[in-house]
Scaffold this active site. Sequence first.
Site, PDB file in Angstrom:
ATOM      1  N   ASP A 166      -2.479  -2.983   2.851  1.00 31.61           N
ATOM      2  CA  ASP A 166      -1.239  -3.708   3.102  1.00 31.61           C
ATOM      3  C   ASP A 166      -1.087  -3.415   4.462  1.00 31.61           C
ATOM      4  OD1 ASP A 166      -0.305  -4.486   0.498  1.00 31.61           O
ATOM      5  OD2 ASP A 166       0.093  -2.450   0.040  1.00 31.61           O
ATOM      6  N   TYR A 188      -7.250   8.293  -0.386  1.00 27.94           N
ATOM      7  CA  TYR A 188      -5.997   7.734   0.278  1.00 27.94           C
ATOM      8  C   TYR A 188      -5.135   9.170   0.528  1.00 27.94           C
ATOM      9  CZ  TYR A 188      -6.384   3.166  -1.328  1.00 27.94           C
ATOM     10  OH  TYR A 188      -7.386   1.830  -1.462  1.00 27.94           O
ATOM     11  N   ASP A 231       7.613   0.480  -0.385  1.00 22.85           N
ATOM     12  CA  ASP A 231       7.209   1.028   1.017  1.00 22.85           C
ATOM     13  C   ASP A 231       8.522   0.926   1.879  1.00 22.85           C
ATOM     14  OD1 ASP A 231       7.239  -1.339   2.518  1.00 22.85           O
ATOM     15  OD2 ASP A 231       5.315  -1.877   1.517  1.00 22.85           O
ATOM     16  N   ARG A 290       1.650   2.584  -3.989  1.00 21.07           N
ATOM     17  CA  ARG A 290       2.889   2.092  -4.011  1.00 21.07           C
ATOM     18  C   ARG A 290       3.761   2.088  -5.366  1.00 21.07           C
ATOM     19  NH1 ARG A 290       3.995  -3.624  -2.116  1.00 21.07           N
ATOM     20  NH2 ARG A 290       1.789  -4.038  -2.623  1.00 21.07           N
TER      21      ARG A 290
END
Length: 299
Positions: free
Chosen positions: A46, A74, A88, A181
């Site tokens: 993203d 991540y 987000d 997310r």
Amino acid sequence: MKPGIYLEHKPVGATSFSLVQTLMNEVEAAGLTRKQLPVCHGGTLDPFAEGLLLLLAGPATHLMELLHAVPKTYEAEVVWGVETDNGDLLGQVTREGDATGLTPETLDAALAPFLGWTEQVPPATSAKKVGGEPAYKKAHRGEAVELPPSRVYLHEAHWLSHELPHRSRLSLTCRGGYYVRALARDLGRALGCGAHLARLHRTAIGPWKDPGPGGRVWLHGPELLPWCRSRVIAGDEVNDLKHGRTVPQGEVRPPEWRLPEGFPDPEAPVRALQRGRLVALLREQDGRLSTVTHLWSGL
């Protein structure tokens, strides 16, 4: 410019396609057409996120599906008390709640049910297709988007630090197709306070690490798909495989990189290597090997 996989660092704010476009421009500047050396990415990030992006060039574009099933790691920053429509910090606030009761112990307990295989509803602003169009395009037009849940896999997750009740840092390893997310959204809902991501950094894909800002690493030959077993192929065997004939199984070497213990087996093919180049992907059957994907120009 050469075919293969390029490890690139995507900065915050850039789109994944903008890095593809940059490499395409370099291909053209080198005197090649996009048809001669096509380029794509091996899994989007993203715009608000940063970290490792794989750029696939030439025949390596045929390897994209094989990258989906390997571990992706991540580091994320979760903000408590506010849920947004896209999950987000760039989204519109849809819910606010009281996070003052959160403790490290409650956060550990909340995280546990999300480990392993679960059903996850992707964010409405994801790239999932709805009627042949990415969901985010419909969402940005103000259309209502309802996505069905997807089966996803979270291998490992643990909290790195807390600044409660405001935020926490999380490390996780998952299979492709996982939306961090959505994990933040679902954690916030499970805890009753709401949550969203303020930061996301993809640090690794399989054995490959984020090269950092401005970095680029070119992978080719045995460096590609190191979680697959391999078989060295002689010249006459390449000719057999090119013409649809099978070859003896021979000596199939073990992977050069092992998946984390307990991670789902991606059922990877066997790499056919000739003179240090990856020339085909093979399948085993009845003691013979046949071609699944040909890369005869070599990688």
